[in-house]
Design an enzyme around this catalytic site. Structure first.
Site, mmCIF file in Angstrom:
data_model
loop_
_atom_site.group_PDB
_atom_site.id
_atom_site.type_symbol
_atom_site.label_atom_id
_atom_site.label_comp_id
_atom_site.label_asym_id
_atom_site.label_seq_id
_atom_site.Cartn_x
_atom_site.Cartn_y
_atom_site.Cartn_z
ATOM 1 C CE1 TYR A 49 32.040 28.096 6.804
ATOM 2 C CE2 TYR A 49 30.854 30.074 6.175
ATOM 3 C CZ TYR A 49 30.906 28.878 6.852
ATOM 4 O OH TYR A 49 29.819 28.457 7.554
ATOM 5 C CD GLU A 56 29.552 21.924 2.491
ATOM 6 O OE1 GLU A 56 28.628 22.376 3.207
ATOM 7 O OE2 GLU A 56 30.640 21.559 2.950
#
Length: 100
Positions: A49, A56
């Protein structure tokens, strides 16, 4: 931007995440859940995660100069809708929304 290493980073991380998730679902439906799949489903996210989010954010950050230079997806005044939208600042807001 598609040539940035950050794109490969988040694509690989999210792919591994989805493979783990759907393997868990499949084996669970078959009533034959290997211990490793269950362990991976509930533990891989600890690493994947933050790495995926970092990928991103780095990709968005790399896109900012291009977005500012070209004005892509932005709507400037005057126009028939009498509305202004700046995609550059929207991306910055999206980056800050990752904090919470």
């Amino acid at each position: 931007i598609q040539n940035e290493e950050s794109v490969i980073l988040f694509l690989v991380v999210w792919t591994v995440t989805e493979i783990t998730r759907y393997s868990f679902y499949t084996f669970n439906l078959l009533n034959h859940l290997p211990h490793f799949i269950k362990w991976a489903r509930y533990n891989f996210f600890i690493i994947l995660y933050p790495v995926g989010v970092a990928g991103e954010l780095l990709t968005i950050y790399a896109a900012l100069p291009y977005v500012k230079k070209t004005g892509i997806y932005s709507l400037r005044l005057p126009n028939k809708y009498n509305v202004s939208f700046d995609y550059y600042y929207f991306l910055i807001a999206v980056m800050f929304s990752y904090i919470p």
